[in-house]
Scaffold this motif. Structure first.
Motif, PDB file in Angstrom:
ATOM      1  N   LEU A  86      -2.359  10.626  13.944  1.00  0.00           N
ATOM      2  CA  LEU A  86      -2.475   9.188  13.483  1.00  0.00           C
ATOM      3  C   LEU A  86      -2.889   9.443  11.979  1.00  0.00           C
ATOM      4  CD1 LEU A  86      -2.611   6.087  13.481  1.00  0.00           C
ATOM      5  CD2 LEU A  86      -5.313   6.374  14.472  1.00  0.00           C
ATOM      6  N   THR A  87      -2.230   8.450  11.165  1.00  0.00           N
ATOM      7  CA  THR A  87      -2.783   8.602   9.689  1.00  0.00           C
ATOM      8  C   THR A  87      -2.764   6.997   9.022  1.00  0.00           C
ATOM      9  OG1 THR A  87      -1.500  10.473   9.146  1.00  0.00           O
ATOM     10  CG2 THR A  87      -2.091   9.205   7.314  1.00  0.00           C
ATOM     11  N   LEU A  88      -4.027   6.854   8.612  1.00  0.00           N
ATOM     12  CA  LEU A  88      -4.056   5.361   8.045  1.00  0.00           C
ATOM     13  C   LEU A  88      -4.213   5.422   6.507  1.00  0.00           C
ATOM     14  CD1 LEU A  88      -7.181   4.148  10.217  1.00  0.00           C
ATOM     15  CD2 LEU A  88      -4.680   3.685  10.307  1.00  0.00           C
ATOM     16  N   SER A  89      -3.205   4.529   6.163  1.00  0.00           N
ATOM     17  CA  SER A  89      -3.233   4.598   4.422  1.00  0.00           C
ATOM     18  C   SER A  89      -3.922   3.284   3.957  1.00  0.00           C
ATOM     19  CB  SER A  89      -1.899   4.746   4.005  1.00  0.00           C
ATOM     20  OG  SER A  89      -1.495   6.004   4.490  1.00  0.00           O
ATOM     21  N   LEU A  90      -4.647   3.106   2.895  1.00  0.00           N
ATOM     22  CA  LEU A  90      -5.136   1.992   2.443  1.00  0.00           C
ATOM     23  C   LEU A  90      -4.925   1.683   1.131  1.00  0.00           C
ATOM     24  CD1 LEU A  90      -7.176  -0.630   2.773  1.00  0.00           C
ATOM     25  CD2 LEU A  90      -8.897   1.164   1.962  1.00  0.00           C
ATOM     26  N   PHE A  91      -4.339   0.519   0.886  1.00  0.00           N
ATOM     27  CA  PHE A  91      -4.221   0.007  -0.552  1.00  0.00           C
ATOM     28  C   PHE A  91      -4.772  -1.256  -0.674  1.00  0.00           C
ATOM     29  CE2 PHE A  91      -0.504   2.836   0.113  1.00  0.00           C
ATOM     30  CZ  PHE A  91      -0.380   3.621  -1.134  1.00  0.00           C
ATOM     31  N   ASP A  92      -6.070  -1.157  -1.441  1.00  0.00           N
ATOM     32  CA  ASP A  92      -6.736  -2.476  -1.887  1.00  0.00           C
ATOM     33  C   ASP A  92      -6.454  -2.870  -3.602  1.00  0.00           C
ATOM     34  OD1 ASP A  92      -8.892  -4.384  -0.826  1.00  0.00           O
ATOM     35  OD2 ASP A  92      -9.563  -3.951  -3.158  1.00  0.00           O
ATOM     36  N   PHE A  93      -5.724  -3.720  -3.883  1.00  0.00           N
ATOM     37  CA  PHE A  93      -5.233  -3.845  -5.178  1.00  0.00           C
ATOM     38  C   PHE A  93      -5.385  -5.314  -5.648  1.00  0.00           C
ATOM     39  CE2 PHE A  93      -1.727  -4.593  -2.184  1.00  0.00           C
ATOM     40  CZ  PHE A  93      -1.005  -5.749  -2.603  1.00  0.00           C
TER      41      PHE A  93
END
Length: 355
Positions: free
Chosen positions: A26-33
């Protein structure tokens, strides 16, 4: 075509039950922009992602892989996803669908991907909430790498618009993945047709059957996309999709129609290949039967002549019993008559263009 099969619960099972069969990575990727900055966190935890959900920026959380039951439950709790939705996300093989609520839009899409072993269908699940998009994709292949790169560009339109534009971009990416897959099917149909005209053994029949089956299954999986997008365009109850974004969704809707039309065309072409195969086999059988019929027809009159002279009538019983048997040229005469009959029939067949 590698397909996922829907997992069914035992009758009477409580709604929201997650099958605990997948224990992959499992891989979680986060983009807060926002327009001026973009925070990217790869291999993030669910707790880290949850802290960004209440921020004033736009947030995208991408879940890549096959979590187990406990991980799915925790993700649903941290992201505010209903247990019925997370059941659909976890149990693969769901029919593409959309569920529009006041504070959340949930979509399931089918992603066709060309691999070395053929076409693989992956389930993509998207959640649109206020300032937040959460996406789920099983396996190791991430179809949204282009979106990741676009978010890193300061001049990207994704950074300047609301989160619903990112939601549209993810949908459009999944829809557009169908075009290269259909190009592969077009090449396979052309190659199979050329091979069929040169050779029509049973291996070709198996290839045609496999091609028809794959196109039919692909058509069944992507057919609901059009209705889903149409529902999203006509919805006036949710304020999560802005009117400007719906203009782009109309273009995405046009793409889905184009893919469906191509799929229909290739399905008809695959059926045409089967009909062509049957026609070629029938023509070959007709040619064989024609040759055998001509050979049999040519030998019918000589067989009749030989049958006559094979009758054992005694010459001593009367002068009319086989007078040719005592002729010095009787044997050659019979051969001459039979050859003349065969040549005459060949000329007759040739004149009428039967051979």
């Amino acid at each position: 075509m590698k397909l996922f099969r829907k997992q069914y619960s035992q009758p009477g099972t409580q709604p929201g039950v997650i099958h605990d069969e997948k224990k992959g990575e499992l891989t979680l990727s986060l983009f807060d922009f926002n327009a001026s900055q973009c925070v990217e966190k790869l291999n993030a935890t669910a707790e880290q992602c949850a802290t960004f959900l209440d921020s004033n920026n736009e947030t995208w959380v991408h879940v890549q892989g096959d979590p187990d039951k406990d991980t799915f439950t925790q993700l649903a709790k941290d992201f505010g996803i209903h247990e019925l939705f997370i059941e659909d996300v976890s149990n693969l093989g769901q029919r593409p669908k959309i569920d529009i609520q006041e504070e959340q839009i949930f979509m399931i899409l089918t992603l066709p991907v060309q691999t070395e072993l053929g076409v693989s269908l992956q389930q993509i699940s998207l959640f649109l909430m206020k300032n937040t998009v959460v996406s789920f994709c099983g396996g190791k292949f991430n179809p949204f790498t282009t979106i990741n790169n676009r978010l890193k560009l300061p001049t990207s339109r994704l950074r300047k618009r609301h989160i619903d534009f990112l939601f549209y971009s993810l949908i459009d990416t999944v829809i557009d993945w169908g075009f290269p897959v259909l190009e592969q099917y077009a090449d396979r149909i052309d190659a199979t047709e050329e091979l069929l005209l040169e050779n029509h053994d049973k291996d070709i029949l198996q290839k045609i059957h496999l091609l028809r089956r794959e196109v039919l299954l692909l058509r069944r999986q992507i057919w609901p996309h059009r209705e889903m997008l149409n529902t999203l365009l006509r919805d006036d109850t949710s304020e999560l999709i802005e009117s400007d974004t719906k203009l782009f969704l109309r273009d995405c809707y046009d793409h889905s129609i184009s893919i469906l039309e191509l799929t229909e065309t290739y399905h008809e072409m695959a059926n045409g290949l089967m009909e062509l195969y049957m026609s070629v086999v029938s023509l070959k059988l007709n040619d064989v039967m024609r040759v055998l019929t001509i050979i049999a027809t040519l030998f019918i009159p000589p067989t009749f002549v030989v049958g006559i002279y094979g009758m054992n009538f005694s010459r001593d019983a009367g002068p009319l019993n086989m007078p040719e048997l005592y002729s010095p040229y009787g044997y050659l005469g019979v051969w001459a008559v039979m050859i003349f009959m065969i040549v005459g029939m060949l000329l007759f067949f040739k004149k009428h263009k039967w051979i």
